[in-house]
Design an enzyme around this catalytic site. Sequence first.
Site, PDB file in Angstrom:
ATOM      1  N   HIS A 133       0.884  -1.174   0.000  1.00 14.22           N
ATOM      2  CA  HIS A 133       0.000   0.000   0.000  1.00 14.22           C
ATOM      3  C   HIS A 133       0.923   1.227   0.000  1.00 14.22           C
ATOM      4  O   HIS A 133       2.040   1.159   0.538  1.00 14.22           O
ATOM      5  CB  HIS A 133      -0.839  -0.050   1.275  1.00 14.22           C
ATOM      6  CG  HIS A 133      -1.915   0.979   1.374  1.00 14.22           C
ATOM      7  ND1 HIS A 133      -1.649   2.278   1.712  1.00 14.22           N
ATOM      8  CD2 HIS A 133      -3.253   0.893   1.211  1.00 14.22           C
ATOM      9  CE1 HIS A 133      -2.800   2.947   1.741  1.00 14.22           C
ATOM     10  NE2 HIS A 133      -3.787   2.135   1.449  1.00 14.22           N
ATOM     11  N   ASP A 210       3.174  -4.692   7.943  1.00 11.85           N
ATOM     12  CA  ASP A 210       1.910  -3.970   7.801  1.00 11.85           C
ATOM     13  C   ASP A 210       0.794  -5.012   7.855  1.00 11.85           C
ATOM     14  O   ASP A 210       0.604  -5.769   6.910  1.00 11.85           O
ATOM     15  CB  ASP A 210       1.903  -3.209   6.471  1.00 11.85           C
ATOM     16  CG  ASP A 210       0.554  -2.537   6.199  1.00 11.85           C
ATOM     17  OD1 ASP A 210      -0.353  -2.637   7.063  1.00 11.85           O
ATOM     18  OD2 ASP A 210       0.408  -1.933   5.125  1.00 11.85           O
ATOM     19  N   GLN A 213      -4.439  -5.445   6.624  1.00 11.57           N
ATOM     20  CA  GLN A 213      -5.418  -6.341   5.985  1.00 11.57           C
ATOM     21  C   GLN A 213      -5.376  -7.726   6.607  1.00 11.57           C
ATOM     22  O   GLN A 213      -6.021  -8.650   6.106  1.00 11.57           O
ATOM     23  CB  GLN A 213      -5.126  -6.430   4.474  1.00 11.57           C
ATOM     24  CG  GLN A 213      -5.227  -5.113   3.745  1.00 11.57           C
ATOM     25  CD  GLN A 213      -6.663  -4.628   3.595  1.00 11.57           C
ATOM     26  OE1 GLN A 213      -7.622  -5.357   3.847  1.00 11.57           O
ATOM     27  NE2 GLN A 213      -6.834  -3.375   3.190  1.00 11.57           N
ATOM     28  N   LYS A 236     -10.677  -0.926   9.865  1.00 11.00           N
ATOM     29  CA  LYS A 236     -10.903  -2.079   8.986  1.00 11.00           C
ATOM     30  C   LYS A 236     -11.309  -3.315   9.792  1.00 11.00           C
ATOM     31  O   LYS A 236     -11.597  -4.363   9.223  1.00 11.00           O
ATOM     32  CB  LYS A 236      -9.628  -2.381   8.186  1.00 11.00           C
ATOM     33  CG  LYS A 236      -9.245  -1.288   7.192  1.00 11.00           C
ATOM     34  CD  LYS A 236      -8.112  -1.753   6.317  1.00 11.00           C
ATOM     35  CE  LYS A 236      -7.354  -0.618   5.655  1.00 11.00           C
ATOM     36  NZ  LYS A 236      -8.147   0.119   4.662  1.00 11.00           N
ATOM     37  N   CYS A 376      -4.577   2.595  -3.770  1.00 11.03           N
ATOM     38  CA  CYS A 376      -3.368   3.046  -3.074  1.00 11.03           C
ATOM     39  C   CYS A 376      -2.234   2.036  -3.201  1.00 11.03           C
ATOM     40  O   CYS A 376      -1.411   1.890  -2.296  1.00 11.03           O
ATOM     41  CB  CYS A 376      -3.642   3.349  -1.605  1.00 11.03           C
ATOM     42  SG  CYS A 376      -4.844   4.631  -1.363  1.00 11.03           S
TER      43      CYS A 376
END
Lengths: 418, 147
Positions: A133, A210, A213, A236, A376
């Site tokens: 991202h 990261d 997700q 999220k 993104c």
Amino acid sequence: MTRLPGLLDTEAIRKDFPLLDRVVHDGKKMIYLDSAATSQKPRQVIDALTEYYEQHNANVHRGVHVLAEEATALYEGARDKVAAFINAPSRDEVIFTKNASESLNLVANMLGWADEPYRVDRETDIVITEMEHHSNIVPWQLLSQRTGAKLKWFGLTDDGRLDLSNIDEIITDRTKVVSFTLVSNLMGTINPVEAIIRRAQQVGALVVIDASQAAPHMVLDVQALQADFVAFTGHKMCGPTGIGVLWGRQELLEDLPPFLGGGEMIETVSMHSSTYAPAPHKFEAGTPPIAQAVGLGAAVDYLAAIGMDKIAAHEHAITEYAVKRLLDVPDLRIIGPSTAEDRGATISFTLGDIHPHDVGQVLDEQGIAVRVGHHCARPVCLRYGIPATTRASFYLYSTPAEVDALVAGLEHVRNFFG
Amino acid sequence: MYQDVILDHYKHPHGRGLRDGDAEVHHVNPTCGDEITLRVRLDGATIEDVSYEGQGCSISQASASVLNELLVGKELGDAQKIQETFLALMQSKGQVEPDDEMEEVLEDAVAFAGVSKYPARVKCALLSWMAWKDATAKALSEEAKTA
């Protein structure tokens, strides 16, 4: 109705999410397939926010009145909940930020201002991947430009996986930090953490993950991951916007310098110099997002009560079904893994020559919300020679019937522009 | 939103492809990745050609086609009026019902009135028009330099 093994009781779960009852465009039932952008919020989270503001609102860590104590207990209680949710060895390793972007920028800036042995400078390399991202690309580009460190990255294979064939050339003795996504926000790919971490540890590089997700969708155990930093965002994973998390190993948080200065992050201040509070407060300058942290606490309670393993199994079943059905749509090309193996419930695709904006608009007219664009993660689009994709993403409340509606919607799109 | 006129222009674009020009610009819409390369050729105050190449959604591509159809052969002053009218329509948030006068100025471009209700798509419709304005200004300043 399609029954798949491993599905959650979505009928019960959907009752918790008021927004999923919405109708749009003159009576069409809302079909929300954009949870990778932001999830919908359960009543439990909405209530926690309301109750905080109606009953407990005060600033934290200051004042001796009852509200200040309650607000502080709720805010710090949320930290405990998040720490337990990610199996952090210590609650003091959980830093609240405003989102994952801020978490990643915070790590990059800690390293940019650090002394040896953490210092990133022109003698060192930073390693990322082509599937990040923008929030895990741009902070490292900035750090690279400001320090002279070289930015390197792993490329992608044709089927949407990291190309690790040259891992020993990418991660070398010069590598100071390796930062990569656990799950691709565009392709859904779940990355092989172990192989990358093993190589990073060989050369003594720090590892940043990261997990934006991943945290909403699977068991996230920071000890099992063996990373040094893990970043994710609250909105999220059923939480409110405005709250993110950076988890970091305690000794690193002790050693590394603060980035933002201000109230709350200090021990003593004189006009000449200051000393800093211990982590996590060292990295939380200013009044934090209190209600948002409380909301995130309610969100992880909600998710934990259902069970992250069960949520992962549900999404896997939905993904398997969705991939199979989507591949039957003529001219549809999945960008990313074309099986449910090692992939999350985020599926990007192109539909012949029809531009994703047009796909998304005509789906919207049928009440189906998907995301269109480069998500993104523009380098991924460049890699596969496409300007943009349509992305459908599923969550714990998604049903096979919604997959069917998407497929029917795409048929309509094809007829419309055909 | 998807009027037949728009779909027609999308499927059968007018004047697509790059030809000789006095100035060239490249505009992108960073939120969606729509791109256009556009050239303007002037003959005095007359627009001799507007040629373009791009990729993007039906709205952005159809809009470029309508622009070509509308502006080629026009005097710069008239073209500017068309551009301003189109811009006003697109910025109207669906509040403006095109009247006869507007339809006379905009011809096929009135079909985009419905797009103005969708904030995310207004930029798609305006992409080529902003590129044209930019390219024309560039062509005029080149001309001023060489004159």
